[in-house]
Design a protein around this motif. Structure first.
Motif, PDB file in Angstrom:
ATOM      1  N   UNK A  54       0.832  -1.208   0.000  1.00  0.00           N
ATOM      2  CA  UNK A  54       0.000   0.000   0.000  1.00  0.00           C
ATOM      3  C   UNK A  54       0.863   1.253   0.000  1.00  0.00           C
ATOM      4  N   UNK A  55       1.979   1.215   0.723  1.00  0.00           N
ATOM      5  CA  UNK A  55       2.863   2.380   0.786  1.00  0.00           C
ATOM      6  C   UNK A  55       3.405   2.733  -0.594  1.00  0.00           C
ATOM      7  N   UNK A  56       3.833   1.727  -1.361  1.00  0.00           N
ATOM      8  CA  UNK A  56       4.366   2.004  -2.695  1.00  0.00           C
ATOM      9  C   UNK A  56       3.280   2.587  -3.597  1.00  0.00           C
ATOM     10  N   UNK A  57       2.059   2.088  -3.486  1.00  0.00           N
ATOM     11  CA  UNK A  57       0.965   2.613  -4.301  1.00  0.00           C
ATOM     12  C   UNK A  57       0.639   4.053  -3.924  1.00  0.00           C
ATOM     13  N   UNK A  58       0.600   4.339  -2.633  1.00  0.00           N
ATOM     14  CA  UNK A  58       0.325   5.702  -2.184  1.00  0.00           C
ATOM     15  C   UNK A  58       1.438   6.660  -2.597  1.00  0.00           C
TER      16      UNK A  58
END
Length: 376
Positions: free
Chosen positions: A302-306
């Protein structure tokens, strides 16, 4: 055209919602379409968010709601299969000293917070809708939607996930590949004394772990080798997960008692994907899981997507022309960081699959997390 203003975002997950909020804040006209009529508002058990993900959520203006809804902690416990605590490691605060190192929360709650922010941004939202035909020219993209309507946009952002139909439609042939591992997940009541993520390595599965998601809830998971999903009756999901968790002690004794509803148990293979070369074709740009994904061994998906959302929005609102040079700059800024996370996440799992007993897990984890303290 040097000042394009209309954007179509395909997909209403974390990255799609985030980029919509940021572009609307800059005054762009944004349409968001999501294939699922419920906007994924009830899907999933829990999610672990590292500090660099929380940093983006703060930029989106939702940190106050996120922080109040989840459970923050700053360490990771390693336990034996019988529940004996072996080691406690302090988490690295990848979002900076003013944010928690880690926060667990219920995934549907995070999605609802982002949905509310998208609605408040003034974006046009259409649910149960897909983009069936994309016809590009030098100035933009003409889109035919699944309901028969059409639209014209200066840019299309493909945030439609791991199985992205948009990625395939623009001629990018990369596809997700299984890593050999699979995960069982379920929400459960929070046992007394559970204050952080604890991981057990070995036992009936490769990994057994849990993460607090609120004052009263956790999500629990066990990681095993891939099995043919078609051979597992969904009605048996609770039985299958419980069979694995019964081999673990400590808090697992209580958690296992609550694994009774197969509808609450999810079984998913671990996949890897990293689109190389560029994340765009013309005026269609990939973001989030449509461009990359990794096993949750580092809890960085999720962090990479955000982070994709914040970097792309920054470039799109910088006053530069929306052209190949800008879209390639987005890719080149993201690819080293994302590649490091994907490769490290896959490596952590591969060491277990290969039975490597002297693998430098703490070193790889520490190096990767230290790198993530730098802003994307």
């Amino acid at each position: 055209m040097t000042d394009p203003r209309s954007v179509l975002v395909v997909g209403g997950g974390a990255s799609g919602n985030a980029v919509t909020i940021l572009l609307r804040r800059a005054g762009l006209a944004v349409d968001l379409i999501e294939a699922r009529p419920d906007w994924n508002a009830t899907t999933g058990s829990g999610i672990t968010l590292q500090g660099n993900a929380l940093r983006v959520l703060r930029e989106l203006g939702v940190w106050e709601q996120v922080g109040a809804s989840g459970c923050a902690f700053g360490s990771l416990g390693v336990i034996a299969p019988d529940g004996t605590l072996l080691h406690v490691a302090e988490d690295i605060q990848t979002g900076g000293d003013d944010l928690p190192a880690t926060l667990g929360m219920q995934r549907p709650r995070l999605q609802q917070i982002l949905i509310d922010a998208v609605r408040a941004s003034g974006a046009t939202v259409r649910l149960g809708t897909t983009a069936d035909i994309l016809d590009q020219d030098a100035d933009g993209v003409s889109v035919r939607f699944s309901d028969g309507t059409t639209g014209r946009y200066d840019l299309v952002i493909a945030a439609d996930g791991l199985g992205s139909a948009t990625r395939a439609a623009i001629g990018i042939t990369a596809k997700p590949e299984p890593t050999g591992m699979a995960i069982w997940r379920t929400p459960a009541p929070r046992p007394a004394g559970v204050t952080r993520t604890d991981l057990a390595y070995g036992g009936p599965a490769y990994i057994a772990g849990y993460c607090p998601t609120s004052e009263n809830t956790i999500y629990a998971y066990v990681v095993e080798g891939c099995r043919d999903r078609a051979s597992i009756d969904p009605a048996s999901y609770a039985d299958e997960m419980r069979r694995l968790t019964q081999g673990y002690g400590g808090a697992w004794t209580e958690i296992t008692r609550h694994i009774t509803d197969p509808a609450k148990v999810n079984y998913t293979w671990f996949d890897r994907l990293l689109v190389e070369g560029s994340w765009h074709r013309g005026r269609v740009v990939l973001i989030g899981d449509a461009a990359h994904c990794c096993p949750p061994t580092l809890a960085q998906g999720a962090a990479m997507s955000l982070e994709d959302a914040t970097v792309l929005a920054e470039l799109l609102t910088s006053g530069r022309a929306w052209d190949d040079e800008l879209f390639q700059a987005y890719y080149e800024r993201r690819i080293p960081r994302v590649r490091t996370v994907v490769e490290a996440s896959v490596q952590l799992g591969q060491w277990q699959l290969d039975g490597v007993r002297d693998a430098d897990v703490p070193g790889l984890f520490g190096r990767t997390m230290t790198m993530l303290k730098e802003r994307p």
